[in-house]
Design an enzyme around this catalytic site. Structure first.
Site: not given
Length: 182
Positions: A15, A108
Protein backbone atom coordinates in the site's frame (compact mmCIF):
# COMPACT_ATOMS: atom_id res chain seq x y z
CA UNK A 1 -0.24 -3.55 -5.33
CA UNK A 2 0.88 -7.14 -5.40
CA UNK A 3 4.61 -7.22 -4.70
CA UNK A 4 7.35 -9.76 -4.04
CA UNK A 5 9.39 -9.76 -0.82
CA UNK A 6 12.77 -10.89 -2.16
CA UNK A 7 14.24 -11.34 1.32
CA UNK A 8 11.56 -13.77 2.52
CA UNK A 9 10.58 -15.09 -0.93
CA UNK A 10 6.84 -14.43 -0.62
CA UNK A 11 4.12 -12.39 -2.25
CA UNK A 12 2.83 -9.42 -0.26
CA UNK A 13 0.43 -6.52 -0.69
CA UNK A 14 2.01 -3.08 -0.93
CA UNK A 15 0.00 0.00 0.00
CA UNK A 16 1.64 3.21 -1.18
CA UNK A 17 1.01 6.81 -0.31
CA UNK A 18 1.65 9.03 -3.30
CA UNK A 19 4.82 11.05 -2.68
CA UNK A 20 3.00 14.36 -3.23
CA UNK A 21 0.86 13.64 -0.14
CA UNK A 22 3.80 12.59 2.05
CA UNK A 23 4.54 16.23 2.92
CA UNK A 24 1.08 16.58 4.50
CA UNK A 25 1.79 15.84 8.17
CA UNK A 26 -1.83 14.87 8.93
CA UNK A 27 -2.11 12.43 6.02
CA UNK A 28 1.29 10.94 6.77
CA UNK A 29 0.30 10.61 10.43
CA UNK A 30 -2.88 8.75 9.45
CA UNK A 31 -0.91 6.44 7.16
CA UNK A 32 1.62 5.70 9.91
CA UNK A 33 -1.26 5.30 12.39
CA UNK A 34 -2.81 2.66 10.13
CA UNK A 35 0.39 0.59 10.14
CA UNK A 36 0.93 1.03 13.86
CA UNK A 37 -2.65 0.30 14.92
CA UNK A 38 -3.18 -2.82 12.82
CA UNK A 39 0.38 -4.02 13.43
CA UNK A 40 0.14 -4.05 17.21
CA UNK A 41 -3.13 -5.96 17.54
CA UNK A 42 -2.06 -9.41 16.38
CA UNK A 43 -5.42 -11.04 15.64
CA UNK A 44 -6.17 -13.82 13.16
CA UNK A 45 -9.05 -11.62 12.01
CA UNK A 46 -7.05 -8.47 11.22
CA UNK A 47 -4.89 -8.08 8.13
CA UNK A 48 -1.24 -8.56 9.14
CA UNK A 49 1.04 -5.55 8.78
CA UNK A 50 4.53 -6.77 7.91
CA UNK A 51 6.46 -3.51 7.48
CA UNK A 52 6.21 0.26 7.23
CA UNK A 53 8.73 2.61 5.71
CA UNK A 54 9.57 5.30 3.22
CA UNK A 55 11.25 4.97 -0.14
CA UNK A 56 12.04 7.28 -3.04
CA UNK A 57 8.46 6.81 -4.27
CA UNK A 58 6.92 7.64 -0.90
CA UNK A 59 5.70 6.01 2.32
CA UNK A 60 4.51 2.40 2.15
CA UNK A 61 2.90 -0.32 4.22
CA UNK A 62 3.62 -3.98 3.52
CA UNK A 63 0.62 -6.22 4.27
CA UNK A 64 -0.15 -9.89 3.98
CA UNK A 65 -1.45 -10.73 0.53
CA UNK A 66 -4.91 -12.24 0.80
CA UNK A 67 -6.97 -14.09 -1.77
CA UNK A 68 -10.73 -13.77 -1.55
CA UNK A 69 -13.26 -10.97 -1.74
CA UNK A 70 -14.52 -8.05 0.32
CA UNK A 71 -17.69 -8.63 2.30
CA UNK A 72 -19.25 -5.79 0.29
CA UNK A 73 -19.03 -7.94 -2.88
CA UNK A 74 -20.68 -10.85 -1.10
CA UNK A 75 -23.47 -8.64 0.27
CA UNK A 76 -24.09 -7.25 -3.23
CA UNK A 77 -24.90 -10.79 -4.44
CA UNK A 78 -28.01 -10.87 -2.27
CA UNK A 79 -29.12 -12.35 1.04
CA UNK A 80 -26.66 -14.65 2.79
CA UNK A 81 -27.50 -17.73 4.89
CA UNK A 82 -27.90 -16.87 8.57
CA UNK A 83 -25.18 -19.35 9.61
CA UNK A 84 -22.70 -17.65 7.29
CA UNK A 85 -23.65 -14.20 8.59
CA UNK A 86 -23.26 -15.39 12.20
CA UNK A 87 -19.79 -16.79 11.45
CA UNK A 88 -18.64 -13.55 9.83
CA UNK A 89 -20.10 -11.38 12.60
CA UNK A 90 -18.45 -13.57 15.25
CA UNK A 91 -15.05 -13.25 13.53
CA UNK A 92 -15.35 -9.49 13.02
CA UNK A 93 -16.43 -9.20 16.65
CA UNK A 94 -13.31 -11.12 17.64
CA UNK A 95 -11.18 -8.67 15.62
CA UNK A 96 -12.87 -5.72 17.33
CA UNK A 97 -12.39 -7.28 20.77
CA UNK A 98 -8.67 -7.65 20.03
CA UNK A 99 -8.44 -4.06 18.78
CA UNK A 100 -10.39 -2.74 21.76
CA UNK A 101 -8.13 -4.67 24.15
CA UNK A 102 -5.30 -2.52 22.72
CA UNK A 103 -7.51 0.58 23.10
CA UNK A 104 -7.87 0.97 19.34
CA UNK A 105 -11.19 2.01 17.80
CA UNK A 106 -11.43 1.28 14.05
CA UNK A 107 -13.94 4.09 13.27
CA UNK A 108 -14.64 2.92 9.70
CA UNK A 109 -15.97 -0.61 10.01
CA UNK A 110 -18.06 -1.44 6.94
CA UNK A 111 -18.42 -4.38 4.52
CA UNK A 112 -15.72 -2.98 2.21
CA UNK A 113 -13.25 -3.14 5.12
CA UNK A 114 -13.91 -6.81 5.86
CA UNK A 115 -12.18 -9.31 3.58
CA UNK A 116 -13.30 -12.93 3.29
CA UNK A 117 -10.39 -15.34 2.82
CA UNK A 118 -11.08 -18.99 1.88
CA UNK A 119 -9.13 -21.25 4.23
CA UNK A 120 -9.00 -24.84 5.37
CA UNK A 121 -9.57 -25.76 8.99
CA UNK A 122 -9.64 -29.33 10.27
CA UNK A 123 -10.14 -30.64 6.74
CA UNK A 124 -13.08 -28.33 5.99
CA UNK A 125 -13.10 -25.44 3.53
CA UNK A 126 -14.26 -22.35 5.37
CA UNK A 127 -13.69 -18.59 5.34
CA UNK A 128 -11.78 -16.31 7.62
CA UNK A 129 -13.01 -12.74 7.96
CA UNK A 130 -10.19 -10.17 8.17
CA UNK A 131 -10.69 -6.51 9.10
CA UNK A 132 -8.74 -4.04 6.94
CA UNK A 133 -7.93 -0.34 6.80
CA UNK A 134 -7.14 1.16 10.17
CA UNK A 135 -6.36 4.49 8.47
CA UNK A 136 -8.73 6.57 10.60
CA UNK A 137 -8.53 4.46 13.73
CA UNK A 138 -8.33 6.11 17.12
CA UNK A 139 -5.71 4.95 19.61
CA UNK A 140 -6.62 6.04 23.14
CA UNK A 141 -3.91 8.13 24.71
CA UNK A 142 -2.08 8.62 21.40
CA UNK A 143 -1.23 12.11 20.26
CA UNK A 144 0.13 11.06 16.88
CA UNK A 145 -2.92 12.12 14.89
CA UNK A 146 -5.17 14.98 15.91
CA UNK A 147 -8.75 15.11 14.71
CA UNK A 148 -10.32 18.52 14.34
CA UNK A 149 -13.43 19.05 16.42
CA UNK A 150 -16.53 18.49 14.29
CA UNK A 151 -14.54 16.83 11.46
CA UNK A 152 -16.52 13.82 10.29
CA UNK A 153 -14.47 10.69 9.66
CA UNK A 154 -15.92 7.41 8.46
CA UNK A 155 -18.70 6.13 6.23
CA UNK A 156 -22.07 7.72 7.03
CA UNK A 157 -24.17 4.54 6.60
CA UNK A 158 -22.23 2.82 9.41
CA UNK A 159 -21.58 5.74 11.80
CA UNK A 160 -22.74 5.84 15.37
CA UNK A 161 -24.53 9.09 16.28
CA UNK A 162 -21.57 10.52 18.23
CA UNK A 163 -19.28 9.92 15.27
CA UNK A 164 -21.75 11.43 12.77
CA UNK A 165 -21.97 14.53 14.96
CA UNK A 166 -18.17 14.89 15.01
CA UNK A 167 -18.07 14.38 18.80
CA UNK A 168 -14.66 12.69 18.83
CA UNK A 169 -14.38 12.71 22.61
CA UNK A 170 -17.37 10.35 22.77
CA UNK A 171 -16.02 7.93 20.13
CA UNK A 172 -15.01 4.68 21.81
CA UNK A 173 -15.42 0.92 21.42
CA UNK A 174 -19.21 1.29 21.30
CA UNK A 175 -18.78 3.20 18.04
CA UNK A 176 -17.36 0.06 16.38
CA UNK A 177 -20.08 -2.13 17.92
CA UNK A 178 -22.69 0.18 16.39
CA UNK A 179 -21.00 -0.12 12.97
CA UNK A 180 -20.89 -3.92 13.30
CA UNK A 181 -24.63 -3.95 13.97
CA UNK A 182 -25.29 -1.62 11.04
Amino acid sequence: YRAHDAELQRSVALKLMHARFASDAELLGRFRNEASAAGKIGSDHICDVLDFGTSEIGPYIVLELMQGEPLSARVAQGPMPLAQVATIVRQVGSALAAAHAHEIVHRDLKPANVFLVPTEADGYLTERAKVLDFGISKIRGSQTVKTQDSAILGTPQYMAPEQALGNHAAVDQRTDVFALGA
